[in-house]
Scaffold this motif. Structure first.
Motif, PDB file in Angstrom:
ATOM      1  N   PRO A 153     -66.393 -18.002 -21.229  1.00 37.87           N
ATOM      2  CA  PRO A 153     -66.174 -17.232 -22.458  1.00 37.87           C
ATOM      3  C   PRO A 153     -66.195 -18.109 -23.712  1.00 37.87           C
ATOM      4  O   PRO A 153     -66.714 -17.680 -24.752  1.00 37.87           O
ATOM      5  CB  PRO A 153     -64.775 -16.625 -22.251  1.00 37.87           C
ATOM      6  CG  PRO A 153     -64.579 -16.590 -20.776  1.00 37.87           C
ATOM      7  CD  PRO A 153     -65.351 -17.746 -20.218  1.00 37.87           C
ATOM      8  N   VAL A 188     -66.156 -12.364 -15.166  1.00 39.84           N
ATOM      9  CA  VAL A 188     -65.415 -13.405 -14.453  1.00 39.84           C
ATOM     10  C   VAL A 188     -65.036 -12.863 -13.077  1.00 39.84           C
ATOM     11  O   VAL A 188     -64.435 -11.799 -12.973  1.00 39.84           O
ATOM     12  CB  VAL A 188     -64.146 -13.784 -15.264  1.00 39.84           C
ATOM     13  CG1 VAL A 188     -63.248 -14.700 -14.465  1.00 39.84           C
ATOM     14  CG2 VAL A 188     -64.540 -14.426 -16.587  1.00 39.84           C
ATOM     15  N   TRP A 241     -63.120  -8.852 -16.199  1.00 42.30           N
ATOM     16  CA  TRP A 241     -62.593  -9.520 -15.006  1.00 42.30           C
ATOM     17  C   TRP A 241     -62.799  -8.610 -13.810  1.00 42.30           C
ATOM     18  O   TRP A 241     -62.245  -7.513 -13.769  1.00 42.30           O
ATOM     19  CB  TRP A 241     -61.114  -9.824 -15.211  1.00 42.30           C
ATOM     20  CG  TRP A 241     -60.480 -10.484 -14.040  1.00 42.30           C
ATOM     21  CD1 TRP A 241     -60.974 -11.523 -13.306  1.00 42.30           C
ATOM     22  CD2 TRP A 241     -59.231 -10.139 -13.449  1.00 42.30           C
ATOM     23  NE1 TRP A 241     -60.106 -11.873 -12.307  1.00 42.30           N
ATOM     24  CE2 TRP A 241     -59.020 -11.033 -12.370  1.00 42.30           C
ATOM     25  CE3 TRP A 241     -58.254  -9.185 -13.729  1.00 42.30           C
ATOM     26  CZ2 TRP A 241     -57.886 -10.984 -11.566  1.00 42.30           C
ATOM     27  CZ3 TRP A 241     -57.123  -9.136 -12.938  1.00 42.30           C
ATOM     28  CH2 TRP A 241     -56.943 -10.030 -11.869  1.00 42.30           C
ATOM     29  N   LEU A 288     -69.630 -16.426 -25.388  1.00 36.43           N
ATOM     30  CA  LEU A 288     -69.341 -15.287 -26.262  1.00 36.43           C
ATOM     31  C   LEU A 288     -69.714 -15.529 -27.720  1.00 36.43           C
ATOM     32  O   LEU A 288     -69.524 -14.638 -28.555  1.00 36.43           O
ATOM     33  CB  LEU A 288     -67.856 -14.893 -26.149  1.00 36.43           C
ATOM     34  CG  LEU A 288     -67.484 -14.257 -24.805  1.00 36.43           C
ATOM     35  CD1 LEU A 288     -66.012 -13.894 -24.758  1.00 36.43           C
ATOM     36  CD2 LEU A 288     -68.328 -13.015 -24.522  1.00 36.43           C
ATOM     37  N   VAL A 298     -69.230 -11.535 -20.689  1.00 40.48           N
ATOM     38  CA  VAL A 298     -69.015 -12.465 -19.576  1.00 40.48           C
ATOM     39  C   VAL A 298     -68.274 -11.735 -18.455  1.00 40.48           C
ATOM     40  O   VAL A 298     -67.273 -11.078 -18.703  1.00 40.48           O
ATOM     41  CB  VAL A 298     -68.191 -13.680 -20.059  1.00 40.48           C
ATOM     42  CG1 VAL A 298     -67.780 -14.560 -18.888  1.00 40.48           C
ATOM     43  CG2 VAL A 298     -68.988 -14.477 -21.086  1.00 40.48           C
ATOM     44  N   VAL A 324     -64.824 -10.218 -22.175  1.00 41.14           N
ATOM     45  CA  VAL A 324     -64.731 -10.677 -20.783  1.00 41.14           C
ATOM     46  C   VAL A 324     -64.357  -9.502 -19.882  1.00 41.14           C
ATOM     47  O   VAL A 324     -63.384  -8.795 -20.133  1.00 41.14           O
ATOM     48  CB  VAL A 324     -63.635 -11.771 -20.659  1.00 41.14           C
ATOM     49  CG1 VAL A 324     -63.470 -12.193 -19.203  1.00 41.14           C
ATOM     50  CG2 VAL A 324     -63.975 -12.967 -21.535  1.00 41.14           C
ATOM     51  N   ASP A 383     -59.631 -10.510 -23.487  1.00 34.43           N
ATOM     52  CA  ASP A 383     -60.702 -10.649 -24.468  1.00 34.43           C
ATOM     53  C   ASP A 383     -61.702  -9.557 -24.107  1.00 34.43           C
ATOM     54  O   ASP A 383     -62.133  -9.471 -22.947  1.00 34.43           O
ATOM     55  CB  ASP A 383     -61.343 -12.041 -24.340  1.00 34.43           C
ATOM     56  CG  ASP A 383     -62.456 -12.258 -25.362  1.00 34.43           C
ATOM     57  OD1 ASP A 383     -63.119 -11.278 -25.752  1.00 34.43           O
ATOM     58  OD2 ASP A 383     -62.667 -13.417 -25.759  1.00 34.43           O
TER      59      ASP A 383
END
Ligand SMILES: Cc1cc2nc3c(=O)[nH]c(=O)nc-3n(C[C@H](O)[C@H](O)[C@H](O)COP(=O)(O)O)c2cc1C
Length: 455
Positions: free
Chosen positions: A368, A381, A395, A372, A379, A393, A390
């Motif tokens: 990130p 993860v 997850w 980013l 992104v 991101v 964020d």
């Protein structure tokens, strides 16, 4: 036994006549407690009927002639059909509540009665239900078209009453309603929203920014009344029932009060627009809120020229509604009625062409901190550890490659609802799950009619 009494009556039928008729019907039913009396719309204000309902300590409901006509009754009457537009009033009125008919039509000179048995508490009649669903469907977030008509005090009181009836954890009622009419305060709030609007616009990729430029996101100065809905998270002290294990429930309670307010306002013909283009602390400072009070929602309220049939973000093609089927899981997360790819196909069929279709560069296993920097990047993860919050991101700790494929499809699908027209997948992480997620992204993108490629 919980009973329902269905009644058909001529205008002016006396209480005495109705009472004798109903008593006889109830004797045939073997007795029980009358919970509800139902009649055809238009007869509910008959004095004899009202007195009967009061003496039975029951609730009076009505059903339209159309609703009654849809019931299949044992004793239909052609004459009643000619007069009332339904072949039965009394029996149909019982059946419309979902009750089982136990005493068929009894007749007096001016009225008919039938009795039903309820196995569970009755819901509302179809026309009453329809009103509830109508207000839910027709509630809109309104930012345009406000008119000068002042808001009547009693109307506002009804709306606030509805908000104040919301459920709350442990009945803590953590909300307050700050009514803001002062133009100086509203100007300051407006300035804050404008600054956040600019900041959001600057964070968007170019195509999306152009689409965003055409959207109105607040009506702080266009409405005569702004309402700041707040939450006091500590209200009620230490032992508020149900809050100890999940403190978030206190903020949920205040948010539900807003929904009640929103629905009641819609029923009054009042438009409400929720503005969240704020850093809450900045608004709290302008409003001089005590430090222990949290701002939950800032609402702009006023009469409007019309309510749109669909959300503005849908009409302008900014975003699309998510099909209900995507949101419903059976017993197990991910177990749905239709396949995830089938769902995506269905969504694309019903989608409005989206404004400012954007390219999203999905970096699977990216960093990130560097990835980013590009506004198109998202992104994903995959590690087990939750990263800091964020919105750039996602997850997705996939436990197996199969799960990763599904998550990939789901991400693509949800991006398409938010205006993505193309996905470029960049796999950084070397793992089976990362490759599987990338495959899922391609499948989902293709099912949703999005262009897709690998970087
Ligand atoms: C918590 C919350 C915050 C919102 N913030 C804004 C906002 O700042 N500006 C805006 O134009 N709409 C805002 N909205 C309205 C949503 O865009 C709107 O509810 C959604 O597009 C669906 O449209 P509808 O409410 O007309 O059905 C917000 C809604 C909610 C629930």
């Amino acid at each position: 036994m919980r009973l329902v009494v269905g009644i058909g009556l001529r205008v002016g039928t006396s209480y005495r006549e109705l009472r004798d008729l109903v008593d006889e019907a109830l004797r045939s039913a073997g007795g029980g407690e009358v919970r509800t009396v139902v009649t055809v719309e238009g007869r509910q204000s008959e004095p004899g009927l009202q007195r009967l309902v009061a003496s039975l300590r029951a609730e009076l409901q009505t059903a339209s002639a159309d609703e009654l006509a849809r019931q299949s009754v044992p004793t239909p009457s052609e004459r009643v059909e000619q007069l009332a537009g339904t072949a039965s009033v009394a029996e149909a009125a019982v059946l419309v509540t979902g009750a089982e008919l136990v005493v068929t039509k009894r007749r007096s000179t001016n009225a008919t009665a039938a009795v039903g048995r309820l196995s569970a508490a009755p819901g509302y009649t179809p026309s009453e239900r329809e009103v509830v669903h109508r207000v839910i469907a027709e509630r809109r977030d309104v930012r345009r078209g406000f008119v000068d008509t002042p808001i009547d005090d009693e109307m506002l009181q009804r709306v606030l009453e509805a908000a104040h009836r919301a459920p709350s954890v442990g009945l803590s009622q953590p909300w307050d309603f700050l009514l803001i009419r002062d133009i100086v305060t509203r100007r300051k709030v407006h300035d804050l929203a404008t600054a956040q609007r600019d900041a959001f616009a600057a964070s968007l990729p170019a195509d999306r920014r152009r689409a965003f430029d055409g959207l109105k996101i607040e009506a702080v100065l266009d409405t005569p009344l702004n309402i700041a809905v707040t939450c006091d998270p500590g209200r009620g002290g230490r032992h508020v029932l149900g809050r100890h294990a999940d403190p978030r429930t206190t903020w949920f309670s205040a948010a539900i009060a807003i929904q009640n307010l929103w629905l009641a306002a819609r029923a009054e013909g009042l438009g409400v627009g929720w503005v969240s283009f704020f850093e809450p602390g900045e608004v709290a400072a302008v409003l001089d809120l005590p430090a222990h009070i949290d701002l939950i929602g800032y609402l702009c309220v006023g009469h409007v020229d019309e309510f749109a049939a669909a959300p503005e973000l849908v009409r302008t093609g900014w975003a699309t509604r998510r099909p209900l089927a995507w949101a419903v899981h059976e017993d197990h997360w991910g177990r749905r009625e239709t396949s995830i790819v089938g769902d995506a196909l269905q969504a694309v069929e019903s989608a409005v062409p989206t404004a400012g279709r954007q390219t999203v560069r999905v970096v699977v296993g990216g960093d990130p901190a560097t990835d980013l920097e590009q506004s198109e990047a998202l992104v994903v993860v995959l590690g087990a550890e939750k990263p800091p919050v964020d919105f750039g991101v996602l997850w997705r700790p996939a436990r197996t490659p199969v799960e990763a494929v599904e998550l990939g499809v789901e991400i693509a699908r949800d991006l398409s609802l938010q205006g993505a027209g193309e996905i470029v997948v960049h796999v950084v992480e070397q793992s089976e799950e990362a490759d599987a997620l990338a495959r899922g992204l391609q499948v989902g993108a293709s099912a949703c009619g999005m262009a897709h490629s690998s970087a």
